[in-house]
Scaffold this active site. Structure first.
Site, PDB file in Angstrom:
ATOM      1  CG  LEU A  75      -1.578   0.597   1.462  1.00 46.01           C
ATOM      2  CD1 LEU A  75      -2.601   1.036  -0.157  1.00 46.01           C
ATOM      3  CD2 LEU A  75      -2.188   1.087   2.250  1.00 46.01           C
ATOM      4  CG  ASP A  76      -0.307   4.256  -0.223  1.00 47.76           C
ATOM      5  OD1 ASP A  76      -1.139   4.762  -1.295  1.00 47.76           O
ATOM      6  OD2 ASP A  76      -1.768   4.727   1.197  1.00 47.76           O
ATOM      7  CD  GLU A  77       5.707   1.517   0.697  1.00 39.66           C
ATOM      8  OE1 GLU A  77       7.004   1.712   0.574  1.00 39.66           O
ATOM      9  OE2 GLU A  77       6.133   1.600   2.293  1.00 39.66           O
TER      10      GLU A  77
END
Length: 291
Positions: free
Chosen positions: A234-236
């Site tokens: 997530l969001d990486e």
């Protein structure tokens, strides 16, 4: 490799070639020589060797009267020699794109307007949403709208429907324009390198929910937005573009959110344009962006 329309020998076609391979002497010479052998006139060329990954990246625009088949055959042979990953497309071809949204309209409005009036090189073939709020926006621009509700129980079916649409509509790029659902690992793998998300904060800070409230609580002096490829983390995912605005202590959360929407629009539009123009190449967890 992206499929581009077949081109018969005759009038020159403006092609864009992007590639990456292990770095070694002679790559630029070999690529330029191959293109010259096929009557190519290079109009733009950018390259970068990453000393950390040991990879070489190159983007070339070239005019050539050679057919797509001739260039494919020659590039396939060169790729075998150098261990290249490559993509050849017609320069300026509009990339078939599906946009996913929830209830926030600003990024969808912006992409549709830029496609219609500012030459954003995408062809938005569908808008998919887990809500019906933005059906009117899609309708105004004449874009088919698909309501695909998502709950914990229905998420596998919803993602299967999305993949079916991607296949049916020959979608090359999926844009999460403030789509407030987390994609499963399986979906991220199926669409690896083909999904761009806009995150309403300056990643890696303030990940997850309510980033503007997090930023306000920390008294930030800059707010930002991050456009990145989507991965199972997530969001990486690899970052394509970021943008910021300076703020001060007088800005409350709602003011930060309003200002942030403009930042989000700008960052997402640039990321989509650069991807569609084959200016973004993956380098592990990073990107090489030839602007």
């Amino acid at each position: 490799m992206t499929e581009a329309p077949a081109t018969e020998t005759g009038d020159p076609t403006h092609w864009v070639l992007s590639l990456s391979c292990p770095d070694r002497p002679g790559i630029v010479h070999a690529v330029a020589g191959l293109l010259a052998e096929h009557g190519g006139n290079i109009t733009e060329s950018q390259q970068f060797g990453d000393p950390l990954s040991g990879l070489f990246f190159m983007r070339v625009q070239v005019e050539s009267a050679a057919s797509r088949e001739e260039l494919d055959t020659a590039l396939t042979a060169l790729a075998s020699e150098f261990g290249m990953t490559w993509d050849l497309d017609v320069a300026g071809r509009r990339m078939r794109t599906l946009v996913m949204v929830s209830t926030a309209a600003h990024c969808l409005h912006d992409l549709l307007f830029r496609q219609q009036s500012e030459g954003l090189p995408v062809d938005i073939v569908a808008v998919v949403s887990n809500h019906t709020d933005l059906a009117g926006v899609a309708g105004f621009y004449g874009i088919p709208f698909h309501h695909v509700p998502v709950t914990k129980a229905t998420k596998p079916d919803a993602e299967a429907r999305l993949l079916a649409l991607v296949e049916e509509l020959d979608v090359e790029l999926v844009v999460l324009a403030r789509y407030m659902q987390i994609l499963s690992d399986d979906l991220c793998r199926a669409l690896a390198g083909r999904v761009i998300n806009i995150h309403h904060s300056f990643l890696p800070s303030f990940k997850g929910a309510r980033p503007y409230a997090q930023a306000h609580d920390r008294g930030v002096k800059l707010i930002g937005a991050t456009a990145h490829y989507v991965t199972g983390d997530l969001d990486e995912g690899p970052i394509i573009e970021q943008d910021v605005e300076r703020v001060d202590h007088s800005r409350h959360v709602e003011a930060l959110m309003a200002l942030g929407q403009d930042v989000e629009r700008r960052a997402l539009a640039r990321a989509v344009r650069w991807h569609a123009e084959h200016r973004v190449l993956l380098d592990g967890h990073r990107t090489i962006v030839f602007r």
